[in-house]
Scaffold this motif. Structure first.
Motif, PDB file in Angstrom:
ATOM      1  N   PHE A 166       0.831  -1.201   0.000  1.00 22.99           N
ATOM      2  CA  PHE A 166       0.000   0.000   0.000  1.00 22.99           C
ATOM      3  C   PHE A 166       0.868   1.254   0.000  1.00 22.99           C
ATOM      4  N   GLU A 167       1.907   1.249   0.819  1.00 15.94           N
ATOM      5  CA  GLU A 167       2.819   2.391   0.865  1.00 15.94           C
ATOM      6  C   GLU A 167       3.576   2.536  -0.449  1.00 15.94           C
ATOM      7  N   ALA A 168       3.998   1.404  -1.020  1.00 18.66           N
ATOM      8  CA  ALA A 168       4.750   1.442  -2.277  1.00 18.66           C
ATOM      9  C   ALA A 168       3.899   1.992  -3.416  1.00 18.66           C
ATOM     10  N   PHE A 169       2.617   1.639  -3.423  1.00 19.38           N
ATOM     11  CA  PHE A 169       1.732   2.057  -4.510  1.00 19.38           C
ATOM     12  C   PHE A 169       1.389   3.542  -4.457  1.00 19.38           C
ATOM     13  N   LYS A 170       1.778   4.227  -3.400  1.00 16.76           N
ATOM     14  CA  LYS A 170       1.555   5.668  -3.341  1.00 16.76           C
ATOM     15  C   LYS A 170       2.420   6.404  -4.364  1.00 16.76           C
ATOM     16  N   SER A 171       3.440   5.724  -4.879  1.00 16.34           N
ATOM     17  CA  SER A 171       4.316   6.325  -5.888  1.00 16.34           C
ATOM     18  C   SER A 171       3.975   5.837  -7.288  1.00 16.34           C
ATOM     19  N   VAL A 172       2.783   5.281  -7.453  1.00 16.78           N
ATOM     20  CA  VAL A 172       2.380   4.705  -8.738  1.00 16.78           C
ATOM     21  C   VAL A 172       1.206   5.473  -9.330  1.00 16.78           C
ATOM     22  N   ILE A 173       1.306   5.749 -10.616  1.00 15.89           N
ATOM     23  CA  ILE A 173       0.178   6.276 -11.382  1.00 15.89           C
ATOM     24  C   ILE A 173      -0.219   5.183 -12.361  1.00 15.89           C
ATOM     25  N   THR A 174      -1.438   4.702 -12.258  1.00 17.67           N
ATOM     26  CA  THR A 174      -1.900   3.633 -13.147  1.00 17.67           C
ATOM     27  C   THR A 174      -2.898   4.184 -14.158  1.00 17.67           C
ATOM     28  N   TYR A 175      -2.851   3.631 -15.338  1.00 14.41           N
ATOM     29  CA  TYR A 175      -3.815   4.014 -16.370  1.00 14.41           C
ATOM     30  C   TYR A 175      -3.847   2.932 -17.437  1.00 14.41           C
ATOM     31  N   SER A 176      -4.931   2.906 -18.181  1.00 15.59           N
ATOM     32  CA  SER A 176      -5.054   1.963 -19.288  1.00 15.59           C
ATOM     33  C   SER A 176      -6.039   2.528 -20.287  1.00 15.59           C
ATOM     34  N   ASN A 177      -6.071   1.932 -21.462  1.00 15.47           N
ATOM     35  CA  ASN A 177      -7.070   2.312 -22.447  1.00 15.47           C
ATOM     36  C   ASN A 177      -8.443   1.836 -21.981  1.00 15.47           C
ATOM     37  N   ILE A 178      -9.476   2.288 -22.663  1.00 18.01           N
ATOM     38  CA  ILE A 178     -10.823   1.815 -22.350  1.00 18.01           C
ATOM     39  C   ILE A 178     -10.887   0.317 -22.622  1.00 18.01           C
ATOM     40  N   ASP A 179     -11.400  -0.429 -21.659  1.00 15.93           N
ATOM     41  CA  ASP A 179     -11.455  -1.881 -21.806  1.00 15.93           C
ATOM     42  C   ASP A 179     -12.431  -2.299 -22.902  1.00 15.93           C
ATOM     43  N   PRO A 180     -12.041  -3.292 -23.695  1.00 19.10           N
ATOM     44  CA  PRO A 180     -12.996  -3.837 -24.666  1.00 19.10           C
ATOM     45  C   PRO A 180     -14.056  -4.655 -23.942  1.00 19.10           C
ATOM     46  N   ASN A 181     -15.152  -4.903 -24.619  1.00 19.46           N
ATOM     47  CA  ASN A 181     -16.195  -5.752 -24.048  1.00 19.46           C
ATOM     48  C   ASN A 181     -15.845  -7.201 -24.367  1.00 19.46           C
ATOM     49  N   TRP A 182     -15.168  -7.856 -23.419  1.00 18.54           N
ATOM     50  CA  TRP A 182     -14.688  -9.215 -23.677  1.00 18.54           C
ATOM     51  C   TRP A 182     -15.828 -10.207 -23.861  1.00 18.54           C
ATOM     52  N   ARG A 183     -17.003  -9.891 -23.330  1.00 19.22           N
ATOM     53  CA  ARG A 183     -18.129 -10.813 -23.488  1.00 19.22           C
ATOM     54  C   ARG A 183     -18.521 -10.967 -24.956  1.00 19.22           C
ATOM     55  N   GLU A 184     -18.233  -9.922 -25.749  1.00 16.13           N
ATOM     56  CA  GLU A 184     -18.604  -9.976 -27.158  1.00 16.13           C
ATOM     57  C   GLU A 184     -17.751 -10.967 -27.945  1.00 16.13           C
ATOM     58  N   VAL A 185     -16.583 -11.317 -27.417  1.00 12.25           N
ATOM     59  CA  VAL A 185     -15.715 -12.257 -28.143  1.00 12.25           C
ATOM     60  C   VAL A 185     -15.637 -13.607 -27.447  1.00 12.25           C
ATOM     61  N   THR A 186     -16.516 -13.838 -26.466  1.00 15.57           N
ATOM     62  CA  THR A 186     -16.502 -15.120 -25.763  1.00 15.57           C
ATOM     63  C   THR A 186     -16.723 -16.282 -26.724  1.00 15.57           C
ATOM     64  N   ASP A 187     -17.656 -16.106 -27.672  1.00 10.44           N
ATOM     65  CA  ASP A 187     -17.906 -17.171 -28.647  1.00 10.44           C
ATOM     66  C   ASP A 187     -16.651 -17.471 -29.459  1.00 10.44           C
ATOM     67  N   TRP A 188     -15.904 -16.421 -29.794  1.00  7.36           N
ATOM     68  CA  TRP A 188     -14.687 -16.609 -30.585  1.00  7.36           C
ATOM     69  C   TRP A 188     -13.635 -17.371 -29.793  1.00  7.36           C
ATOM     70  N   THR A 189     -13.410 -16.919 -28.560  1.00  5.40           N
ATOM     71  CA  THR A 189     -12.372 -17.573 -27.758  1.00  5.40           C
ATOM     72  C   THR A 189     -12.741 -19.020 -27.463  1.00  5.40           C
ATOM     73  N   ASP A 190     -14.028 -19.290 -27.288  1.00  6.48           N
ATOM     74  CA  ASP A 190     -14.464 -20.670 -27.072  1.00  6.48           C
ATOM     75  C   ASP A 190     -14.234 -21.511 -28.325  1.00  6.48           C
ATOM     76  N   GLN A 191     -14.462 -20.914 -29.494  1.00  4.77           N
ATOM     77  CA  GLN A 191     -14.230 -21.640 -30.743  1.00  4.77           C
ATOM     78  C   GLN A 191     -12.751 -21.927 -30.949  1.00  4.77           C
ATOM     79  N   ILE A 192     -11.909 -20.962 -30.580  1.00  2.00           N
ATOM     80  CA  ILE A 192     -10.461 -21.158 -30.694  1.00  2.00           C
ATOM     81  C   ILE A 192     -10.027 -22.328 -29.819  1.00  2.00           C
ATOM     82  N   ALA A 193     -10.524 -22.354 -28.583  1.00  2.00           N
ATOM     83  CA  ALA A 193     -10.177 -23.436 -27.658  1.00  2.00           C
ATOM     84  C   ALA A 193     -10.710 -24.770 -28.154  1.00  2.00           C
ATOM     85  N   SER A 194     -11.927 -24.757 -28.716  1.00  4.77           N
ATOM     86  CA  SER A 194     -12.530 -25.991 -29.221  1.00  4.77           C
ATOM     87  C   SER A 194     -11.750 -26.539 -30.413  1.00  4.77           C
ATOM     88  N   THR A 195     -11.341 -25.647 -31.319  1.00  7.34           N
ATOM     89  CA  THR A 195     -10.562 -26.069 -32.487  1.00  7.34           C
ATOM     90  C   THR A 195      -9.211 -26.641 -32.064  1.00  7.34           C
TER      91      THR A 195
END
Length: 211
Positions: free
Chosen positions: A136-165
């Motif tokens: 907690f003390e160490a993270f006081k020196s951290v600035i975190t950021y990221s891009n807007i998250d994609p909607n991973w639920r929209e590609v669930t069918d794709w990732t399942d197909q990849i795993a199935s193949t």
């Protein structure tokens, strides 16, 4: 992410930074996100090297658990350290930085992440492992950021197909974290987009043109 890092540095008029990139070979499905992010950031910085000075350090947390050497180098190079790695590894690095008195305000760490991959988890100090207070003390020196998250639920069918193949055709069982491999997802998207284009062209082209 790359443009965002430089814009963030511009905001505070920072010009020199140490970029620590983790190849994360222990996470094959996630490492591509990190490697791509680091490559893009380095290329962008090189194109603007008159404005920004980066010191690049590469590590592989799969074989390196002592981050003191990397932090010691960063300590001698700049006061801004950009970390691109897995959140758990990031926390370990910051714990090491705390032990080296690098989290007392003299140094700033940027936790740069391209997106929040479901199997990667959030950037956090809290792991309930007995070291949360120090983290907690160490993270006081951290600035975190990221891009807007994609909607991973929209590609669930794709990732399942990849795993199935992978299972049916290659007798390969993919762990959940390997399903979110951006190379595999990109290849699937390319084929899907190509099929849609071909379908549209065929539907809009008079049959006489095929003879």
């Amino acid at each position: 992410m790359a443009t965002g890092v430089l814009q963030f540095m511009d905001q505070f008029k920072w010009r020199t930074a140490t970029l620590i990139c983790d190849s994360l070979t222990q996470y094959p499905g996630l490492s591509t996100f990190v490697i791509t992010s680091c490559t893009n950031l380095r290329m962008l910085q090189q194109s603007r090297r008159s404005a920004y000075n980066f010191f690049n350090l590469d590590l592989n947390s799969a074989v390196t658990q002592d981050y003191t050497t990397f932090l010691q180098q960063a300590k001698l190079q700049s006061r801004i350290v950009i970390l691109v790695t897995h959140p758990k590894i990031m926390r370990d690095i910051l714990l090491a930085a705390y032990a080296m008195n690098m989290t007392d305000g003299e140094y700033m760490f940027l936790a740069a992440m391209s997106t929040s991959v479901p199997t990667r988890g959030p950037i956090t100090w809290k792991f309930q492992d007995g070291e949360d207070k120090v983290a907690f003390e160490a993270f006081k020196s951290v600035i975190t950021y990221s891009n807007i998250d994609p909607n991973w639920r929209e590609v669930t069918d794709w990732t399942d197909q990849i795993a199935s193949t992978a299972s049916t055709r290659f007798n390969l069982t993919l762990p959940n974290e390997h399903k979110y491999n951006d190379f595999a997802i990109s290849a699937f998207e390319i084929m899907l987009a190509s099929a849609e284009v071909r379908k549209t062209v065929i539907c809009q082209t008079p049959w006489s043109n095929f003879w």
